[in-house]
Design an enzyme around this catalytic site. Structure first.
Site, PDB file in Angstrom:
ATOM      1  N   PRO A  27       0.825  -1.205   0.000  1.00 14.70           N
ATOM      2  CA  PRO A  27       0.000   0.000   0.000  1.00 14.70           C
ATOM      3  C   PRO A  27       0.864   1.262   0.000  1.00 14.70           C
ATOM      4  CG  PRO A  27      -0.801  -1.573   1.622  1.00 14.70           C
ATOM      5  CD  PRO A  27       0.505  -2.104   1.125  1.00 14.70           C
ATOM      6  N   CYS A  29       0.378   5.812  -0.553  1.00  8.95           N
ATOM      7  CA  CYS A  29      -0.478   6.962  -0.825  1.00  8.95           C
ATOM      8  C   CYS A  29      -0.338   7.388  -2.279  1.00  8.95           C
ATOM      9  CB  CYS A  29      -0.060   8.151   0.027  1.00  8.95           C
ATOM     10  SG  CYS A  29      -0.116   7.783   1.752  1.00  8.95           S
ATOM     11  N   TYR A  59      -3.962   3.909   2.321  1.00  8.70           N
ATOM     12  CA  TYR A  59      -4.740   3.740   3.540  1.00  8.70           C
ATOM     13  C   TYR A  59      -6.219   4.026   3.275  1.00  8.70           C
ATOM     14  CZ  TYR A  59      -4.100   8.868   4.218  1.00  8.70           C
ATOM     15  OH  TYR A  59      -4.077  10.229   4.082  1.00  8.70           O
ATOM     16  N   TYR A 168      -4.254  -3.007   9.346  1.00 12.81           N
ATOM     17  CA  TYR A 168      -3.040  -2.188   9.216  1.00 12.81           C
ATOM     18  C   TYR A 168      -2.712  -1.577  10.569  1.00 12.81           C
ATOM     19  CZ  TYR A 168      -0.607   2.134   7.490  1.00 12.81           C
ATOM     20  OH  TYR A 168       0.241   3.181   7.257  1.00 12.81           O
ATOM     21  N   ALA A 170       0.835  -0.779  11.252  1.00 12.99           N
ATOM     22  CA  ALA A 170       2.153  -0.135  11.160  1.00 12.99           C
ATOM     23  C   ALA A 170       2.033   1.381  11.220  1.00 12.99           C
ATOM     24  CB  ALA A 170       2.831  -0.551   9.859  1.00 12.99           C
ATOM     25  N   ARG A 221      -0.082  -5.293   8.571  1.00 14.84           N
ATOM     26  CA  ARG A 221       1.142  -4.506   8.354  1.00 14.84           C
ATOM     27  C   ARG A 221       1.633  -4.048   9.716  1.00 14.84           C
ATOM     28  NH1 ARG A 221       1.533   0.644   4.110  1.00 14.84           N
ATOM     29  NH2 ARG A 221       3.480  -0.014   3.142  1.00 14.84           N
ATOM     30  N   ARG A 296      13.277   0.112  -0.654  1.00 14.25           N
ATOM     31  CA  ARG A 296      13.700   0.783  -1.894  1.00 14.25           C
ATOM     32  C   ARG A 296      14.563  -0.138  -2.751  1.00 14.25           C
ATOM     33  NH1 ARG A 296      17.611   4.131  -3.249  1.00 14.25           N
ATOM     34  NH2 ARG A 296      18.469   4.125  -1.150  1.00 14.25           N
ATOM     35  N   ARG A 319       7.850   2.890  -3.742  1.00 12.05           N
ATOM     36  CA  ARG A 319       8.543   3.823  -4.632  1.00 12.05           C
ATOM     37  C   ARG A 319       9.121   3.168  -5.897  1.00 12.05           C
ATOM     38  NH1 ARG A 319      12.267   6.498  -0.226  1.00 12.05           N
ATOM     39  NH2 ARG A 319      12.201   4.331   0.456  1.00 12.05           N
ATOM     40  N   ASP A 649      14.204  23.925 -17.812  1.00 15.08           N
ATOM     41  CA  ASP A 649      14.653  25.135 -17.126  1.00 15.08           C
ATOM     42  C   ASP A 649      14.792  26.324 -18.063  1.00 15.08           C
ATOM     43  OD1 ASP A 649      14.756  23.653 -14.870  1.00 15.08           O
ATOM     44  OD2 ASP A 649      16.823  24.153 -14.348  1.00 15.08           O
TER      45      ASP A 649
HETATM   46  P1  ADP Z   1      17.043  21.006 -17.907  1.00 19.62           P
HETATM   47  O1  ADP Z   1      16.889  20.591 -16.484  1.00 19.62           O
HETATM   48  O2  ADP Z   1      15.986  21.951 -18.339  1.00 19.62           O
HETATM   49  O3  ADP Z   1      17.181  19.828 -18.811  1.00 19.62           O
HETATM   50  P2  ADP Z   1      19.928  21.568 -17.620  1.00 19.62           P
HETATM   51  O4  ADP Z   1      20.514  22.872 -17.229  1.00 19.62           O
HETATM   52  O5  ADP Z   1      20.054  20.438 -16.666  1.00 19.62           O
HETATM   53  O6  ADP Z   1      18.402  21.859 -17.997  1.00 19.62           O
HETATM   54  O7  ADP Z   1      20.580  21.096 -18.974  1.00 19.62           O
HETATM   55  C1  ADP Z   1      20.749  21.946 -20.073  1.00 19.62           C
HETATM   56  C2  ADP Z   1      21.856  21.386 -20.959  1.00 19.62           C
HETATM   57  O8  ADP Z   1      21.868  22.122 -22.170  1.00 19.62           O
HETATM   58  C3  ADP Z   1      23.246  21.497 -20.355  1.00 19.62           C
HETATM   59  O9  ADP Z   1      23.856  20.214 -20.384  1.00 19.62           O
HETATM   60  C4  ADP Z   1      23.977  22.460 -21.291  1.00 19.62           C
HETATM   61  O10 ADP Z   1      25.346  22.123 -21.460  1.00 19.62           O
HETATM   62  C5  ADP Z   1      23.230  22.280 -22.595  1.00 19.62           C
HETATM   63  N1  ADP Z   1      23.302  23.446 -23.490  1.00 19.62           N
HETATM   64  C6  ADP Z   1      23.051  24.733 -23.160  1.00 19.62           C
HETATM   65  N2  ADP Z   1      23.190  25.538 -24.228  1.00 19.62           N
HETATM   66  C7  ADP Z   1      23.523  24.737 -25.277  1.00 19.62           C
HETATM   67  C8  ADP Z   1      23.779  24.962 -26.664  1.00 19.62           C
HETATM   68  N3  ADP Z   1      23.711  26.173 -27.193  1.00 19.62           N
HETATM   69  N4  ADP Z   1      24.096  23.888 -27.438  1.00 19.62           N
HETATM   70  C9  ADP Z   1      24.147  22.662 -26.916  1.00 19.62           C
HETATM   71  N5  ADP Z   1      23.915  22.390 -25.628  1.00 19.62           N
HETATM   72  C10 ADP Z   1      23.594  23.401 -24.814  1.00 19.62           C
END
Ligand code: ADP
Length: 696
Positions: A27, A29, A59, A168, A170, A221, A296, A319, A649
């Site tokens: 089990p 969550c 649960y 349960y 635990a 459990r 794990r 997990r 990012d």
């Molecule tokens: P995300 O979590 O969004 O994937 P990261 O910062 O972990 O971002 O990874 C971004 C990757 O992109 C890095 O490995 C970086 O070296 C690569 N990178 C950034 N600019 C360029 C570019 N102009 N050409 C090739 N690779 C690039």
């Protein structure tokens, strides 16, 4: 299959039922409960399909005095709830798995904020989990009522198709509260000597057995050691297991209590794979019944050796089953290198308890099986699979995107990475102390990328806008990530810190520290305005090198996000042990050679002398390439580029799990109406069929 692993595929009898193999989803969550029945069914059903011999609910409270709303449990009160979970039992059975129902009563710990009834417990002692909860001491009638409701819940469970029903205890819930002298100070027949403290649990097992007869297996459990003040230690747990053994078909064993859940759902930062065996590996002597344990576990050789050694009969997983629902099938087919191993980051727990819906750092499809229709192993061929796709950047987002595009049948996907290695920020994150297992994010994708013939990985090549245009792709996905602000831009001021620049020898950002930059002297301030693992990780790393480290955070606690992953208290203990001095509620406003200064949470001046400061304030998207590309539409057209998207990012710096999700999502929706915008998902709302809409 590796012959060494064949033992894992032997059937195991539990009372009247037979498990087809030794893989058991204990089990856990999910945030689905009986509120999101289709999501619940799809999530468990995918695991049944992936080879787990049993899948269980989370649960399942059966009584209004055990109600943790707004946290979502599999409330199992009435026929509507039966209808909801029938979808899950059908899904399990469709794929040959048994279904388990974790019937539960939380006793002293439950605030019942919405049902507005008091908590009930063996004795009137304040909960060590929930502030301001003091229970009613259970009278004889309360005991009879809870036991009757437990049995009725089990019968309803049987009637909606569950094969396994739980008593349960635990995590220091009600049966364990009776068993434990920490919670139970009674002087009637339910308190005192172990056999009397055991009485509630034993009677409950009996009434549940009377209720379901021989139709269901009965699992219990139990935490064999509470590893904290909750009162149960291995010797008494063994005695109890021995006493109750005739009434139980399966012992589901773990450690810890709900107040010390961090020791049960132990993260990879502080617990090794299989760590619970230290306690649960020794209970065989007390029972003749099958045992399922957890810890794990993701390594098939280790699993086989546990079974062969006789410690457990079944390999339990929560997990690892979330990270890879197809783990058993991959072992059965000898594809162990393809297992998407759990990182042990507890992002799943953050998602469930913090955000109300399960997710996973490794498996972007977890929790999305129904609402977005994503299957972890099945991918439709994209209608635009003939287009060439260029993914720029091989961080978590780019890697996941490329793998998923590859699995969607694109003829040519190229991932081009500036660095000599794939992994993006994971390249240095995995080198932070205790975060090695997070490297599995890269390791898994490296394997998958190498297996996809239609995906090519190019490293050591930084692409300019011109390089992208000349590449020859029709679809471009920019995944260039982010960097830490070298000027210390932070949430509380939205301005750079006076005097901060990572070009100075005494100002550093995490990437520079991981690249080897160090201050000239022995004193370092790590300034964390972000609140997760990077600040503490850098602090521990350089403290271990011999620097005198002050970890200064603008937040109320050091690493509040780690509290959501159950890591907070251990992380702070760990930093303390490493000699890091912690300062909370301090905003740094100025940096000068030899000194940082700012103010504390009360607005009083705060300063310290230091030889350098590491700025962990906020990340900033590396979006210049994306912006340059989309700024010149005619150049894109001339190059034959039909679409440019960005993910991860590069869009906004977020958690690793979200970068991976983003990469996965765009690949799933790359042939949709507008891949830049996520499609709507099914919220499973209960929409009343009433007209007109009531006014009050
Ligand atoms: P995300 O979590 O969004 O994937 P990261 O910062 O972990 O971002 O990874 C971004 C990757 O992109 C890095 O490995 C970086 O070296 C690569 N990178 C950034 N600019 C360029 C570019 N102009 N050409 C090739 N690779 C690039």
């Amino acid at each position: 299959m590796d012959p060494n692993h064949e033992i894992l595929f032997e059937p195991v009898r539990i009372g009247p039922k037979t498990l087809r193999n030794r893989f058991y989803q204990v089990p856990h969550c999910s945030g689905f409960g009986t509120e999101k029945p289709w999501t619940q069914a799809a999530h468990r059903g995918v695991k049944a399909e992936g080879g787990w011999a049993a899948v269980s609910t989370e649960y399942a409270p059966f009584s209004p005095d055990s109600d943790e709303a707004p946290l979502i449990a599999a409330r199992f009160w009435d026929e509507d709830d039966m209808r909801a979970l029938r979808l899950m039992t059908d899904a399990a059975h469709e794929y040959g798995a048994l279904a388990g129902l974790e019937l539960y009563h939380g006793g002293a710990h439950i605030a019942n904020n919405q049902t507005r009834v008091p908590a009930v417990a063996p004795s009137q002692l304040a909960s060590d989990l929930e502030a301001h909860v003091v229970p009613k001491e259970m009278e004889a009638g309360d005991i009879e009522r809870v036991q009757r409701l437990w049995a009725e819940g089990a019968v309803r469970g049987r009637d909606c198709g569950f094969d396994i029903v739980y008593v349960y205890g635990a995590h220091a819930y009600l049966p364990m509260q009776f068993l434990s002298p920490f919670y139970n100070k009674r002087t009637d027949g339910y308190g005192g000597a172990l056999k009397d403290r055991a009485r509630f649990w034993l009677e409950t097992l009996e009434v549940v057995r009377d209720g379901v007869g021989a139709d269901c297996a009965i699992a219990s459990r139990i935490a064999v050691d509470a590893l904290g003040p909750a009162g149960i230690h291995l010797d008494e747990a063994l005695e109890f297991i021995h006493l109750a053994d005739d009434l139980v078909d399966l012992w589901d064993v773990n450690v810890g209590s709900i107040a010390f859940w961090s020791k049960d759902s132990g993260t990879s930062r502080y617990f090794e794979e299989g760590y619970q065996l230290e306690w649960t590996g020794g209970i065989r002597e007390a029972t003749a019944k099958p045992i399922v344990g957890v810890g794990r576990l993701t390594t098939p050789d280790r699993m086989a050796s546990i079974v062969r050694g006789g410690a457990w009969d079944l390999i339990g997983a929560a997990r690892p089953s979330i990270a890879d629902p197809f783990l058993p099938q991959k072992i059965a087919e000898g594809r162990t290198d393809e297992i998407r191993e759990c990182t042990g980051s507890n992002v799943c727990i953050m998602k469930v308890d913090g955000f109300g819906h399960l997710g996973c750092i490794q498996n972007a499809t977890a929790g999305e099986e129904h609402r977005r229709g994503w299957h972890p192993e099945r991918f439709s061929v994209a209608s635009n699979a003939g287009k060439g796709v260029l993914v720029v950047g091989a961080g978590p987002a780019g890697m996941e995107c490329a793998v998923t595009l590859g699995r969607r049948g694109f003829e040519a996907v190229h991932v081009v990475e500036a660095s000599s290695e794939i992994g993006g920020r994971m390249r240095w994150i995995r080198r932070l102390p205790t975060l090695g297992d997070w490297g599995r994010i890269v390791d898994h994708r490296r394997v998958m990328l190498s297996k996809l013939r239609n995906v090519e990985v190019v490293t050591g090549r930084r692409l300019s806008a011109e390089g992208v245009r000349d590449y020859g792709a029709q679809i471009v996905i920019v995944a260039t990530g982010s960097h830490w602000s070298g000027e210390g831009v932070q949430s509380s001021t939205h301005e750079p810190i006076d005097g901060a620049s990572a070009s100075l020898p005494y100002v550093l950002v995490p990437e520079q520290v991981m690249g080897g930059k160090r201050p000239a002297g022995p004193r370092v301030v790590v300034y964390d305005a972000e609140g997760y693992f990077v600040g503490p990780g850098i602090a521990e790393l350089i403290a271990k090198e011999g620097f005198a480290v002050d970890l200064v955070t603008s937040l109320d606690v050091v690493s509040p996000i780690s509290d959501l992953t159950l890591e907070g208290p251990m992380l702070r203990q760990h930093l303390h042990g490493a000699g890091v001095t912690m300062h909370r509620g301090v905003t740094i406003l100025a940096i000068e050679p030899g000194r940082v200064s700012g103010e504390d949470e009360f607005g009083e001046p705060w300063a310290t002398d230091t030889d350098g400061v590491v700025l962990v304030t906020q990340q900033v998207s590396d979006d210049a390439l994306y912006r340059e590309l989309v700024a010149d539409r005619s150049a894109l057209e001339a190059a034959g580029i039909e679409a440019v998207y960005r993910i991860g990012d590069c869009v906004a710096p977020r958690m690793i799990s979200e970068a991976i999700f983003d990469g996965h999502r765009i690949a799933r929706e790359i042939d949709g109406p507008d891949p830049a915008v996520a499609l709507a998902f099914d919220r499973e709302r209960h929409v009343p069929d009433i007209d007109p809409v009531p006014t009050r």
